[in-house]
Design a protein around this motif. Structure first.
Motif, PDB file in Angstrom:
ATOM      1  N   THR A   1      21.659   0.348  37.289  1.00 13.26           N
ATOM      2  CA  THR A   1      20.592  -0.549  37.193  1.00 13.26           C
ATOM      3  C   THR A   1      20.436  -0.897  35.753  1.00 13.26           C
ATOM      4  OG1 THR A   1      19.720   0.327  39.109  1.00 13.26           O
ATOM      5  CG2 THR A   1      18.266  -0.857  37.891  1.00 13.26           C
ATOM      6  N   PHE A   2      20.086  -2.069  35.338  1.00 12.52           N
ATOM      7  CA  PHE A   2      19.845  -2.800  34.224  1.00 12.52           C
ATOM      8  C   PHE A   2      18.326  -3.177  34.255  1.00 12.52           C
ATOM      9  CE2 PHE A   2      19.345  -6.536  31.294  1.00 12.52           C
ATOM     10  CZ  PHE A   2      19.513  -5.732  29.990  1.00 12.52           C
ATOM     11  N   LEU A   3      17.546  -2.867  33.708  1.00 17.11           N
ATOM     12  CA  LEU A   3      16.098  -3.288  33.624  1.00 17.11           C
ATOM     13  C   LEU A   3      15.630  -4.112  32.228  1.00 17.11           C
ATOM     14  CD1 LEU A   3      14.525   0.127  34.761  1.00 17.11           C
ATOM     15  CD2 LEU A   3      15.238  -1.862  36.133  1.00 17.11           C
ATOM     16  N   PRO A   4      15.809  -5.601  32.341  1.00 15.15           N
ATOM     17  CA  PRO A   4      15.420  -6.259  31.004  1.00 15.15           C
ATOM     18  C   PRO A   4      14.167  -6.052  30.538  1.00 15.15           C
ATOM     19  CG  PRO A   4      15.590  -7.644  32.987  1.00 15.15           C
ATOM     20  CD  PRO A   4      15.949  -6.230  33.386  1.00 15.15           C
ATOM     21  N   ASP A   5      13.820  -5.832  29.234  1.00  9.82           N
ATOM     22  CA  ASP A   5      12.584  -5.640  28.632  1.00  9.82           C
ATOM     23  C   ASP A   5      11.488  -4.968  29.478  1.00  9.82           C
ATOM     24  OD1 ASP A   5      10.958  -6.140  26.508  1.00  9.82           O
ATOM     25  OD2 ASP A   5      10.194  -8.385  27.346  1.00  9.82           O
ATOM     26  N   TYR A   6      11.984  -3.767  29.730  1.00 13.63           N
ATOM     27  CA  TYR A   6      11.145  -3.096  30.948  1.00 13.63           C
ATOM     28  C   TYR A   6       9.786  -2.628  30.463  1.00 13.63           C
ATOM     29  CZ  TYR A   6      10.763   0.608  34.428  1.00 13.63           C
ATOM     30  OH  TYR A   6       9.987   1.413  35.302  1.00 13.63           O
ATOM     31  N   TYR A   7       9.879  -2.310  29.257  1.00 14.33           N
ATOM     32  CA  TYR A   7       8.344  -1.841  28.807  1.00 14.33           C
ATOM     33  C   TYR A   7       7.646  -3.030  27.913  1.00 14.33           C
ATOM     34  CZ  TYR A   7       9.908   2.803  29.930  1.00 14.33           C
ATOM     35  OH  TYR A   7      10.308   4.044  30.540  1.00 14.33           O
ATOM     36  N   GLY A   8       8.298  -4.182  27.842  1.00 15.47           N
ATOM     37  CA  GLY A   8       7.431  -5.145  27.066  1.00 15.47           C
ATOM     38  C   GLY A   8       7.675  -5.016  25.583  1.00 15.47           C
TER      39      GLY A   8
ATOM     40  N   SER B   1       6.275  -0.457  19.831  1.00 17.13           N
ATOM     41  CA  SER B   1       6.076  -0.068  18.472  1.00 17.13           C
ATOM     42  C   SER B   1       6.788   0.822  18.042  1.00 17.13           C
ATOM     43  CB  SER B   1       4.240   0.190  18.595  1.00 17.13           C
ATOM     44  OG  SER B   1       4.184   1.311  19.199  1.00 17.13           O
ATOM     45  N   GLY B   2       6.419   1.310  16.971  1.00 11.82           N
ATOM     46  CA  GLY B   2       7.173   2.573  16.237  1.00 11.82           C
ATOM     47  C   GLY B   2       8.583   2.335  15.958  1.00 11.82           C
ATOM     48  N   ILE B   3       9.616   3.300  16.419  1.00  8.51           N
ATOM     49  CA  ILE B   3      10.967   3.076  16.074  1.00  8.51           C
ATOM     50  C   ILE B   3      11.754   2.323  17.098  1.00  8.51           C
ATOM     51  CG2 ILE B   3      11.127   5.381  15.142  1.00  8.51           C
ATOM     52  CD1 ILE B   3      12.440   6.368  17.719  1.00  8.51           C
ATOM     53  N   ASN B   4      10.818   1.769  18.316  1.00  7.45           N
ATOM     54  CA  ASN B   4      11.548   0.889  19.333  1.00  7.45           C
ATOM     55  C   ASN B   4      11.179  -0.659  19.118  1.00  7.45           C
ATOM     56  OD1 ASN B   4      12.853   2.711  21.029  1.00  7.45           O
ATOM     57  ND2 ASN B   4      10.625   3.465  21.136  1.00  7.45           N
ATOM     58  N   ALA B   5      10.248  -0.898  17.945  1.00  3.75           N
ATOM     59  CA  ALA B   5       9.813  -2.129  17.597  1.00  3.75           C
ATOM     60  C   ALA B   5      10.883  -2.996  17.160  1.00  3.75           C
ATOM     61  CB  ALA B   5       8.883  -2.190  16.707  1.00  3.75           C
ATOM     62  N   GLY B   6      10.709  -4.432  17.471  1.00  2.00           N
ATOM     63  CA  GLY B   6      11.713  -5.192  16.880  1.00  2.00           C
ATOM     64  C   GLY B   6      12.801  -6.074  18.020  1.00  2.00           C
ATOM     65  N   ALA B   7      12.993  -5.394  18.926  1.00  2.00           N
ATOM     66  CA  ALA B   7      13.735  -6.065  19.934  1.00  2.00           C
ATOM     67  C   ALA B   7      13.329  -5.635  21.496  1.00  2.00           C
ATOM     68  CB  ALA B   7      15.051  -5.375  19.968  1.00  2.00           C
ATOM     69  N   PRO B   8      13.773  -6.724  22.302  1.00  2.00           N
ATOM     70  CA  PRO B   8      13.285  -6.344  23.726  1.00  2.00           C
ATOM     71  C   PRO B   8      13.690  -4.836  24.092  1.00  2.00           C
ATOM     72  CG  PRO B   8      14.589  -8.533  23.613  1.00  2.00           C
ATOM     73  CD  PRO B   8      14.562  -7.662  22.225  1.00  2.00           C
ATOM     74  N   SER B   9      12.807  -4.539  25.227  1.00  2.00           N
ATOM     75  CA  SER B   9      12.892  -3.031  25.591  1.00  2.00           C
ATOM     76  C   SER B   9      13.701  -2.970  26.802  1.00  2.00           C
ATOM     77  CB  SER B   9      11.276  -2.624  25.583  1.00  2.00           C
ATOM     78  OG  SER B   9      10.642  -3.184  26.667  1.00  2.00           O
ATOM     79  N   ASP B  10      15.143  -3.485  26.575  1.00  2.00           N
ATOM     80  CA  ASP B  10      15.863  -3.349  27.627  1.00  2.00           C
ATOM     81  C   ASP B  10      16.134  -1.888  28.201  1.00  2.00           C
ATOM     82  OD1 ASP B  10      15.953  -6.046  27.641  1.00  2.00           O
ATOM     83  OD2 ASP B  10      18.083  -6.371  26.748  1.00  2.00           O
ATOM     84  N   ARG B  11      16.407  -1.508  29.398  1.00  2.00           N
ATOM     85  CA  ARG B  11      16.738  -0.116  29.673  1.00  2.00           C
ATOM     86  C   ARG B  11      17.611  -0.089  30.764  1.00  2.00           C
ATOM     87  NH1 ARG B  11      14.424   0.295  25.554  1.00  2.00           N
ATOM     88  NH2 ARG B  11      12.898   1.716  24.833  1.00  2.00           N
ATOM     89  N   PHE B  12      18.456   1.032  30.679  1.00  2.00           N
ATOM     90  CA  PHE B  12      19.213   1.482  31.854  1.00  2.00           C
ATOM     91  C   PHE B  12      18.517   2.408  32.639  1.00  2.00           C
ATOM     92  CE2 PHE B  12      23.694   1.226  29.617  1.00  2.00           C
ATOM     93  CZ  PHE B  12      23.948  -0.135  30.293  1.00  2.00           C
ATOM     94  N   GLU B  13      18.700   2.673  33.973  1.00  2.00           N
ATOM     95  CA  GLU B  13      18.211   3.730  34.675  1.00  2.00           C
ATOM     96  C   GLU B  13      19.209   4.617  35.199  1.00  2.00           C
ATOM     97  OE1 GLU B  13      14.998   3.908  38.074  1.00  2.00           O
ATOM     98  OE2 GLU B  13      16.810   3.214  39.049  1.00  2.00           O
ATOM     99  N   ALA B  14      19.256   6.054  34.734  1.00  2.00           N
ATOM    100  CA  ALA B  14      20.111   6.856  34.903  1.00  2.00           C
ATOM    101  C   ALA B  14      19.625   7.619  36.286  1.00  2.00           C
ATOM    102  CB  ALA B  14      19.970   8.058  33.856  1.00  2.00           C
ATOM    103  N   GLU B  15      20.906   7.901  36.898  1.00  2.00           N
ATOM    104  CA  GLU B  15      20.590   8.726  38.274  1.00  2.00           C
ATOM    105  C   GLU B  15      21.611   9.958  38.109  1.00  2.00           C
ATOM    106  OE1 GLU B  15      21.995   5.914  41.451  1.00  2.00           O
ATOM    107  OE2 GLU B  15      21.027   4.222  40.382  1.00  2.00           O
ATOM    108  N   TRP B  16      20.712  11.048  38.293  1.00  2.00           N
ATOM    109  CA  TRP B  16      21.327  12.314  38.113  1.00  2.00           C
ATOM    110  C   TRP B  16      21.507  13.065  39.352  1.00  2.00           C
ATOM    111  CZ3 TRP B  16      19.475  16.790  34.583  1.00  2.00           C
ATOM    112  CH2 TRP B  16      20.570  17.624  34.164  1.00  2.00           C
ATOM    113  N   ALA B  17      22.526  13.172  40.213  1.00  2.00           N
ATOM    114  CA  ALA B  17      22.523  14.001  41.380  1.00  2.00           C
ATOM    115  C   ALA B  17      22.892  15.216  40.837  1.00  2.00           C
ATOM    116  CB  ALA B  17      23.803  13.349  42.224  1.00  2.00           C
ATOM    117  N   LEU B  18      22.020  16.181  40.944  1.00  2.00           N
ATOM    118  CA  LEU B  18      21.980  17.601  40.377  1.00  2.00           C
ATOM    119  C   LEU B  18      23.063  18.477  40.923  1.00  2.00           C
ATOM    120  CD1 LEU B  18      18.246  18.154  39.998  1.00  2.00           C
ATOM    121  CD2 LEU B  18      19.718  17.252  38.554  1.00  2.00           C
ATOM    122  N   ARG B  19      23.374  18.242  42.271  1.00  2.00           N
ATOM    123  CA  ARG B  19      24.472  19.365  42.821  1.00  2.00           C
ATOM    124  C   ARG B  19      25.703  18.372  43.072  1.00  2.00           C
ATOM    125  NH1 ARG B  19      22.596  23.995  44.091  1.00  2.00           N
ATOM    126  NH2 ARG B  19      20.712  24.464  44.629  1.00  2.00           N
TER     127      ARG B  19
END
Length: 260
Positions: free
Chosen positions: A137-144, A147-165
């Motif tokens: 899953t790709f989430l474009p500009d997920y957080y809008g 600020s801080g070290i994440n400032a300056g670019a769209p907040s695109d995100r991947f969603e990781a899925e960790w099947a524990l077993r």
């Protein structure tokens, strides 16, 4: 600050320890970060969430993780994971995730999900290569705007899925990785995508996107603009992010019946 020789990974205890998380968050993500209120984290623990940390013998907090219950009882959402800059390279992030896995399995939780920046190679390597999570899953500009070290670019995100077993997670946690890699890799900045994409595709990513964001904002934005449509197309076409090659700065996308 000097990195301590030994640290214990455990749940944080009481409001006094939870109050150590805001200053640590600002040390990690910048003074403009908006960390969770310690009283809220106490509530998170009470309702079934996890707040864990790496604590030295003097009681100083060096890394922490916050994970929340979800509407699905067998799924947990991992909200924050941060390590003090002094302790980068000490594998505290992996130790926290392994602790989280054990904690979750003891409570009947079978999967953990979380978001991370698609262009942060180090994070992707931990999440995919070492822990055995996958991304579909790709989430474009997920957080809008951030600020801080994440400032300056769209907040695109991947969603990781960790099947524990899953067999995949068990193998990766044991240090076994046997993914075959294509000899050639696609570079997102080298023009248009081919009409047909192979079932196994290596994709180049920046070796240090955080540094690029600080020192070459135009370059960082070019990577964001180029990779968003690529990731969207790959996931829509049935590909899954299944491995990360740190030395090559490449991601491996595979299209199979199941990557877990």
């Amino acid at each position: 600050m000097t990195r301590p020789a030994a640290m214990t990974i455990r749940e944080l205890r009481g409001l006094s320890e939870l109050q150590l998380t805001p200053p640590l968050a600002r040390a990690i993500w910048g003074d403009d970060d908006h960390p969770e209120d310690p009283a809220l984290l106490q509530v998170v623990q009470r309702i079934g969430g996890l707040v864990a940390g790496a604590v030295d013998d003097a009681g100083q907090l060096w890394a922490y993780l916050v994970a929340l219950p979800t509407r699905e009882g067998s799924v947990q959402h991992s909200h924050r994971l941060g390590v003090h800059p002094t302790c980068r390279g000490a594998h505290l992030g992996e130790r926290l995730k392994r602790f989280q896995r054990d904690w979750a399995l003891q409570r009947g939780i079978q999967q953990v999900r979380w978001t991370f920046d698609p262009l942060l190679l180090i994070n992707a390597h931990l999440n995919i290569h070492r822990l055995g999570a996958v991304v579909r899953t790709f989430l474009p500009d997920y957080y809008g705007q951030m600020s801080g070290i994440n400032a300056g670019a769209p907040s695109d995100r991947f969603e990781a899925e960790w099947a524990l077993r899953s067999a995949r997670a068990e193998a990766r946690l044991a240090g076994h990785a046997q993914e075959p890699w294509p000899e050639q890799a696609l570079h997102p900045l080298d023009g248009d995508l081919p009409g047909a994409l192979p079932d196994r595709l290596a994709v180049c990513v920046p070796a240090d996107f955080s540094r690029m964001l600080r020192e070459d904002r135009d370059g960082a934005l070019a990577w964001r603009r180029a990779t968003g449509p690529l990731f969207t197309r790959l996931f829509a076409g049935g590909h899954t992010l299944t491995d990360v090659h740190l030395a090559r700065a490449q991601y491996l996308f595979t299209r199979t019946g199941s990557a877990c």
